[in-house]
Structures are given as C-alpha cells and as structure tokens.
Design an enzyme around this catalytic site. Structure first.
Site, PDB file in Angstrom:
ATOM      1  N   CYS A  58       0.832  -1.229  -0.104  1.00 44.91           N
ATOM      2  CA  CYS A  58      -0.128   0.086   0.105  1.00 44.91           C
ATOM      3  C   CYS A  58       1.036   1.178  -0.217  1.00 44.91           C
ATOM      4  O   CYS A  58       1.538   1.643   0.903  1.00 44.91           O
ATOM      5  CB  CYS A  58      -1.077   0.016   1.126  1.00 44.91           C
ATOM      6  SG  CYS A  58      -1.943   1.636   1.448  1.00 44.91           S
ATOM      7  N   GLY A  59       0.914   2.033  -1.153  1.00 43.32           N
ATOM      8  CA  GLY A  59       1.648   3.237  -1.178  1.00 43.32           C
ATOM      9  C   GLY A  59       1.263   4.283  -0.268  1.00 43.32           C
ATOM     10  O   GLY A  59       2.221   4.748   0.483  1.00 43.32           O
ATOM     11  N   ASN A  60       0.255   4.637  -0.266  1.00 43.78           N
ATOM     12  CA  ASN A  60      -0.243   5.860   0.581  1.00 43.78           C
ATOM     13  C   ASN A  60      -0.162   5.396   2.204  1.00 43.78           C
ATOM     14  O   ASN A  60       0.365   6.138   3.006  1.00 43.78           O
ATOM     15  CB  ASN A  60      -1.776   6.029   0.336  1.00 43.78           C
ATOM     16  CG  ASN A  60      -1.995   6.887  -0.747  1.00 43.78           C
ATOM     17  OD1 ASN A  60      -0.754   7.649  -1.154  1.00 43.78           O
ATOM     18  ND2 ASN A  60      -3.068   6.917  -1.181  1.00 43.78           N
TER      19      ASN A  60
ATOM     20  N   CYS B   3      -5.005   6.443  -4.602  1.00 40.67           N
ATOM     21  CA  CYS B   3      -4.579   5.102  -4.129  1.00 40.67           C
ATOM     22  C   CYS B   3      -3.052   5.352  -4.458  1.00 40.67           C
ATOM     23  O   CYS B   3      -2.944   5.776  -5.871  1.00 40.67           O
ATOM     24  CB  CYS B   3      -5.188   4.101  -4.832  1.00 40.67           C
ATOM     25  SG  CYS B   3      -4.578   2.549  -4.801  1.00 40.67           S
ATOM     26  N   GLY B   4      -2.251   5.041  -3.524  1.00 43.32           N
ATOM     27  CA  GLY B   4      -0.618   5.345  -3.965  1.00 43.32           C
ATOM     28  C   GLY B   4      -0.028   4.428  -4.964  1.00 43.32           C
ATOM     29  O   GLY B   4       0.439   5.166  -6.067  1.00 43.32           O
TER      30      GLY B   4
ATOM     31  N   ASN C  40      -6.917  -3.603  -8.655  1.00 43.92           N
ATOM     32  CA  ASN C  40      -7.318  -2.263  -8.449  1.00 43.92           C
ATOM     33  C   ASN C  40      -7.660  -1.451  -9.890  1.00 43.92           C
ATOM     34  O   ASN C  40      -7.055  -1.888 -10.890  1.00 43.92           O
ATOM     35  CB  ASN C  40      -6.455  -1.251  -7.657  1.00 43.92           C
ATOM     36  CG  ASN C  40      -6.086  -2.093  -6.357  1.00 43.92           C
ATOM     37  OD1 ASN C  40      -6.799  -2.020  -5.285  1.00 43.92           O
ATOM     38  ND2 ASN C  40      -4.967  -3.048  -6.493  1.00 43.92           N
TER      39      ASN C  40
ATOM     40  N   ARG D  96      -9.461  -2.478  -4.878  1.00 46.59           N
ATOM     41  CA  ARG D  96      -9.431  -4.048  -4.477  1.00 46.59           C
ATOM     42  C   ARG D  96      -9.471  -4.112  -2.809  1.00 46.59           C
ATOM     43  O   ARG D  96      -8.753  -3.206  -2.276  1.00 46.59           O
ATOM     44  CB  ARG D  96      -8.579  -4.731  -5.305  1.00 46.59           C
ATOM     45  CG  ARG D  96      -8.659  -6.390  -4.646  1.00 46.59           C
ATOM     46  CD  ARG D  96      -7.507  -7.186  -5.213  1.00 46.59           C
ATOM     47  NE  ARG D  96      -6.088  -6.998  -4.673  1.00 46.59           N
ATOM     48  CZ  ARG D  96      -4.967  -7.497  -4.905  1.00 46.59           C
ATOM     49  NH1 ARG D  96      -5.056  -8.466  -5.728  1.00 46.59           N
ATOM     50  NH2 ARG D  96      -4.044  -7.207  -4.340  1.00 46.59           N
TER      51      ARG D  96
HETATM   52  N1  API Z   1      -6.054  -2.210  -2.211  1.00 49.40           N
HETATM   53  C1  API Z   1      -5.052  -2.367  -2.926  1.00 49.40           C
HETATM   54  C2  API Z   1      -3.773  -2.284  -1.720  1.00 49.40           C
HETATM   55  C3  API Z   1      -3.856  -0.930  -1.057  1.00 49.40           C
HETATM   56  C4  API Z   1      -3.490   0.178  -2.094  1.00 49.40           C
HETATM   57  C5  API Z   1      -3.692   1.416  -1.830  1.00 49.40           C
HETATM   58  N2  API Z   1      -4.467   1.805  -0.688  1.00 49.40           N
HETATM   59  C6  API Z   1      -2.320   2.332  -2.029  1.00 49.40           C
HETATM   60  O1  API Z   1      -2.121   3.354  -1.313  1.00 49.40           O
HETATM   61  O2  API Z   1      -1.382   1.659  -2.688  1.00 49.40           O
HETATM   62  C7  API Z   1      -4.905  -3.856  -3.239  1.00 49.40           C
HETATM   63  O3  API Z   1      -5.459  -4.723  -2.495  1.00 49.40           O
HETATM   64  O4  API Z   1      -4.080  -4.207  -4.197  1.00 49.40           O
END
Ligand code: API
Length: 257
Positions: free
Chosen positions: A73-75, A196-197, A168, A187
């Site tokens: 998760c980037g963020n 979403c980062g 995603n 996702r």
């Molecule tokens: N929901 C994403 C993970 C979190 C991504 C998002 N919150 C970010 O900042 O990268 C997944 O299951 O692939």
C-alpha cells in the site's frame, strides 16, 4: 480487549495504525480487522496497518485492506513513515520492510517521499494498461472523469475482467502536460477511495509508456489531494520510482474490541 490506535490519512486514503512492536495484535482474527475498519461499527478506514520491529530494517509495515486481504500500500507506506517518526523510531529518512520488500523514504514536515519497487512490465491493451506497482492496477483513460460511475464500472472490471483475485481499477483523464486526474476503485475496499498510492504510481508509468507525457515527474490530482510520481526509464525498466505527498495523523484513541 482495549486497543490503542492512531488514525492517519495520506491524500484521503485513510488507515487505522497500531503499534504492534510487542506482537500482541491477533493477526489471524480477520473479523477484528474488518470490524476496526468498519465505518459504523468500528474506527473506520480503507485499511489497517501494524507497525512492527524488523531485524533487517527500521520497522516492518503489515498492511491489511478493509476486508483483511493483504498487499503493498503506497499511501499506507507513506503514513507508516510519518507514524514511525511520531513514535521516535526514525528521524527524517528510513528503510523499512513491507510485503513487497524494502522501501527507502524521506519525511519533511507532513511530506513523505516513498521509493517504490522497480516496474519492468506494463501490459498494453487497446483500451487499458495493466501493471503491478506493489499491487495490481488496471489503468484506463476515460472522458468526463468527474461524472464517471467509478463504483459501478470499477466493480464490473474488478470482478469481471480480473475474477476473484481481482485488481485495483484506475480511471484517468489528462489535465495537462505531465498532469492527470485519477479516480480509483480499490480491491479489498470494494469501493472508490479518495486516492490510491500504488494506483497513481501505476497511472504515471502507464501514461509515460503510452507517450501521453514525456516528463519523468508526473503530477496527479485525486479527490483526496495531489501526489507527484517521479521515475527513470532504464531500457524497459522503470526505476528510481518515488511517490511523494502528504501523510497526516488525524486522531488517536482507544477502542474496545
Ligand atoms: N487495495 C490495494 C492495496 C492498497 C493500495 C492503496 N491503498 C495504495 O495506497 O497503494 C490492493 O489490494 O491491491
């Protein structure tokens, strides 16, 4: 059980943080994870992040989506750096561990600049691109993004094209040279998030590969705020990828569970 928690948000992508350096959190209790992320019966968040000790780096970040599934998760990584500084574990730079390996990052005030892993494959299809930036991302240019039904169209693609393992889904509109607007269906949240980062990172690389920008520093506007993604292209590999933006503590407290 009484749990101390800290709530962080990174451009509106929000997370419940727990200092799990004593390894007391019951990780196998997926019901607890989903309840803590529930916006009515719990604290509320797009995900839950456990900050833990790590023998080979400054700390380990254990990320769970709101449905308790796991990914990078980037963020969340950017917020973890801010949390580690708040706890006094780091000063203004760090190397920490996540599900996709080690990440370097710097923090100045509220701004965290997070190094993402290299990307050496971007699959280009007629209507979209697909790549993995620590989590899987579908990237699709659309018109009139502000009116686009992200929840409906995102779910259709996430379950239709990508089946149970999913992806995603990022919908993109170019707003200038090296500038894009992005809205993301995530996702594991199974809804649109405010940013979403790993998603905006995927968009920046996909747009560069498509030739929509020649800049190696891309500004992305999301409903939750602005992020900047910079990178270098060496042969077919995108490297030195940095995701930069604000990460803030919103509140802290105790939850009965
Ligand atoms: N929901 C994403 C993970 C979190 C991504 C998002 N919150 C970010 O900042 O990268 C997944 O299951 O692939």
């Amino acid at each position: 059980m009484i749990l101390q928690f800290f709530k962080y948000q990174g451009t509106g992508n929000d997370f419940v943080f727990i200092d799990n350096r004593q390894q007391t959190f019951p990780k196998d209790n997926t019901e607890l994870i989903t309840k803590l992320c529930d916006r009515r019966f719990g604290i509320g968040g797009d995900g839950l992040i456990l900050l833990e000790n790590d023998s080979a780096s400054d700390f380990n970040m254990d990320y769970y989506n709101a449905d308790a599934s796991q990914s990078m998760c980037g963020n969340g990584g950017r917020c973890a750096v801010a949390f580690a500084k708040y706890l006094g574990i780091i000063e203004n730079e760090t190397t920490f561990n996540a599900i996709d390996g080690l990440h370097f990052a710097t923090i100045e005030g509220d701004i965290v600049n997070l190094k993402m892993n290299d990307v050496d494959e971007i699959r280009e299809k007629p209507l979209y691109s697909f790549l993995d930036t620590g989590s899987p991302h579908h990237v699709q240019l659309v018109e009139h993004l502000e009116k686009f039904n992200v929840q409906k169209e995102g779910a259709k693609l996430r379950y239709g094209l990508y089946g149970e393992s999913g992806s995603n889904i990022n919908f993109v509109e170019q707003s200038g040279n090296g500038a894009f607007n992005v809205r993301t269906y995530e996702r594991g949240v199974e809804d649109e998030t405010l940013s979403c980062g790993t998603g905006v990172t995927a968009v920046a690389l996909a747009m560069h590969k498509l030739g929509k920008t020649t800049s190696n520093s891309v500004r992305i506007n999301t409903p939750g705020g602005n992020l900047t993604i910079s990178f270098k292209l060496k042969g077919d590999t995108y490297t030195n990828i940095f995701l930069k933006g604000p990460a803030k503590q919103v509140y802290k407290g105790e939850v009965v569970c």
